[in-house]
Design an enzyme around this catalytic site. Structure first.
Site, PDB file in Angstrom:
ATOM      1  N   LYS A   1       0.857  -1.184   0.000  1.00  0.00           N
ATOM      2  CA  LYS A   1       0.000   0.000   0.000  1.00  0.00           C
ATOM      3  C   LYS A   1       0.893   1.234   0.000  1.00  0.00           C
ATOM      4  O   LYS A   1       1.962   1.234   0.641  1.00  0.00           O
ATOM      5  CB  LYS A   1      -0.871  -0.048   1.261  1.00  0.00           C
TER       6      LYS A   1
ATOM      7  N   SER B   1      -9.600  -1.383   6.967  1.00  0.00           N
ATOM      8  CA  SER B   1      -9.046  -1.179   5.621  1.00  0.00           C
ATOM      9  C   SER B   1      -8.316  -2.363   5.009  1.00  0.00           C
ATOM     10  O   SER B   1      -7.984  -2.311   3.832  1.00  0.00           O
ATOM     11  CB  SER B   1      -8.113   0.014   5.621  1.00  0.00           C
TER      12      SER B   1
ATOM     13  N   SER C   1      -9.614   1.210   2.894  1.00  0.00           N
ATOM     14  CA  SER C   1      -8.790   2.062   2.069  1.00  0.00           C
ATOM     15  C   SER C   1      -7.666   1.324   1.328  1.00  0.00           C
ATOM     16  O   SER C   1      -7.099   1.875   0.388  1.00  0.00           O
ATOM     17  CB  SER C   1      -8.168   3.149   2.940  1.00  0.00           C
TER      18      SER C   1
HETATM   19  N1  GLN Z   1     -13.011   3.215   6.461  1.00  0.00           N
HETATM   20  C1  GLN Z   1     -12.370   3.550   7.692  1.00  0.00           C
HETATM   21  C2  GLN Z   1     -12.000   5.020   7.663  1.00  0.00           C
HETATM   22  O1  GLN Z   1     -12.288   5.624   6.715  1.00  0.00           O
HETATM   23  C3  GLN Z   1     -11.182   2.687   7.923  1.00  0.00           C
HETATM   24  C4  GLN Z   1      -9.990   3.125   7.191  1.00  0.00           C
HETATM   25  C5  GLN Z   1      -8.776   2.336   7.531  1.00  0.00           C
HETATM   26  O2  GLN Z   1      -8.854   1.268   8.142  1.00  0.00           O
HETATM   27  N2  GLN Z   1      -7.634   2.893   7.179  1.00  0.00           N
HETATM   28  O3  GLN Z   1     -11.429   5.554   8.553  1.00  0.00           O
END
Ligand code: GLN
Length: 490
Positions: free
Chosen positions: A81, A180, A156
């Protein structure tokens, strides 16, 4: 399926091909680079390092020719990532504000991968600063779901999930602050694992919410996740939250035997309201499979789970507002032109560099930490976090593993929730608690619904990654959902 396509489909297959000598690390790297190009429309990969990857492959092949193998992942290409830094390479976090930034050092996980001989092929697409559930807030544009490119691959870490699902690489790393890794794994039909908070070093992971962030693997199977986790887990003194405990032999935990284990189904997570049809049915079917494998199933309760989303979005934004203060136009990446003084430089650089969702969260996080509102929001969120922790302690007194859906829905059409942040946030309803509590969580594909993958989430006690992997592996020995591959592009 061609040999090379098969070999890029899983760590086990790649390793088998390398061990048999039917393919070299150089072959795998070339094929992965080609597949990344063939799948360019997915926008899963945002940068590759072909020259270094080829050099590293050659070195691995030379080692192997001398009978040396550094680890189970030696010679296998992987993607990271775009929020984990690699020395001499760009890292953008999907944000314009990091345009032009090149890291002077490598993340702890990168060092571990490289000393195990794995090949870092490049970077995957993500929501800007990991804030999102659909990889749509990336400055590179949205990544797409290989099962249906009109839909999101989740977020994400969507690019990592899509890249593994499409078989560009056999494995990738993501980060999970509130789901994410698990949510995109569920949406793309791959195995995604968020280890215990502190299990994997966060050194060199660009911080989003430091009390929640954790790095973990995307793989085809739980067995592959075990192999990759053994490489990346372990204490790192440069991350003060990294746990100074030994790393168990995860592969040895994969006995296929779940008899004697108790699986808890939290009542609150199996309520139809707000859940897309088909999801609960698939997960229940998965639970029956585990029962047939010898596990005992009991109902448990997580009474405070209704506060999880609010708690998470207060704590995560508060921490983000402070972590993202460092992107000021002076130290990293984008610097606005024509500023009249230092405040103007900060204002312009940040206004130009950050996207809408990141700005929304910085504003919200700054607000909840501000003098007049701290007690009403941030402090109460911390108190709710304690209640959630107690829920888990009580549940884990009655069972070894919890099972829930990974997400309340299937991969949704791109654009569907973009204008409605609260609907987007609700996507994380089943995943955020594991981060708030710090426990490990894993998503495995269960039976699909309406032609799209469904994720079954397993949550375990702190540092009991082995138990989660054992259950997930036993499930995958009895099912073939994780073997299913999306259609190839025409
Ligand atoms: N969807 C969650 C957020 O927007 C989790 C994101 C993540 O785990 N980085 O914060």
């Amino acid at each position: 399926m061609s040999d090379i396509r098969e070999a890029l489909g899983s760590l086990a297959a790649a390793r088998a091909a390398l061990d048999a000598g039917s393919l070299s690390a150089a072959d795998l790297v070339e094929a992965a680079l080609t597949r990344a190009q063939d799948h360019a429309a997915l926008q899963a990969v945002v940068g590759v390092r072909p020259r270094h990857a080829r050099d590293e492959a050659r070195a691995s092949d030379e080692r192997r020719a001398k009978g040396e193998r550094r680890s189970l992942v030696d010679g296998i290409p992987m993607l990271l990532k775009d929020n984990m830094v690699v020395a001499g390479e760009a890292t953008t976090c999907g944000s314009r504000i990091l345009e032009g930034f090149v890291s002077p050092y490598s993340a702890g996980v990168v060092e571990r991968l490289q000393s195990a001989g794995a090949i870092v092929l490049g970077r995957t697409n993500m929501d800007e600063f990991a804030m999102g559930s659909s990889t749509e807030s990336s400055c590179f544009g949205a990544a797409r779901n290989p099962w249906d490119p009109s839909r999101t691959c989740g977020g994400s870490s969507g690019g990592s999930a899509a890249a593994v699902a499409a078989g560009i690489v056999p494995a990738a790393l993501g980060s999970d602050t509130g789901g994410s890794i698990r949510q995109p794994a569920g949406f793309c039909g791959v195995t995604g694992f968020k280890p215990t908070y502190g299990r994997v070093s966060r050194w060199g992971l660009v911080a989003y919410a430091s009390s929640l962030d954790q790095i973990g693997p995307f793989t085809r199977s739980a067995a592959d996740a075990a192999a990759l986790l053994s490489v990346i887990a372990g204490h790192d003194p440069r991350d003060s939250t990294s746990l100074p405990v030994p790393v168990p032999d995860y592969a040895a935990a994969l006995t296929g035997d779940v008899s004697g284990l108790t699986i808890g189904m939290p009542r609150e997570c199996f309520v139809e309201e707000g859940v897309e049809p088909g999801v609960l049915e698939s997960v229940r079917e998965g639970v029956r499979e585990l029962e047939a494998a010898g596990a005992k199933v009991v109902e448990v309760s997580l009474p405070h789970s209704r506060y999880a989303i609010a708690t998470y979005y207060l704590i995560a934004t508060a921490e983000a507002s402070s972590n993202l203060a460092r992107f000021d136009g002076v130290r990293y990446g984008h610097r606005a032109e024509g500023a009249t003084d230092i405040d103007d430089l900060y204002r312009r650089s940040r206004s130009e560099g950050f996207g809408a969702e990141v700005k929304r969260r910085i504003l919200l996080g700054t607000y909840v930490l501000s003098a007049g509102y701290y007690d009403a929001y941030y402090k109460r969120a911390q108190q709710a976090r304690t209640l959630l922790r107690r829920d888990f302690d009580e549940a884990f007194a009655k069972c070894d593993v919890l099972v829930t859906p990974t997400s309340p829905e299937l991969a949704f059409p791109l654009g569907e929730k973009n204008d409605d942040p609260v609907r987007m946030y609700l996507s994380d309803i089943y995943t955020v608690t594991a981060n708030l509590v710090g426990v490990p969580g894993l998503s495995v594909p269960c039976s699909p619904a309406a032609g799209m993958p469904v994720g079954l989430q397993l949550l375990g006690r702190s540092l009991e990654e082995s138990t989660l992997l054992r259950v997930a592996d036993a499930f995958q020995r009895r099912t073939d959902h994780h073997e299913k591959r999306p259609p190839e592009p025409v």
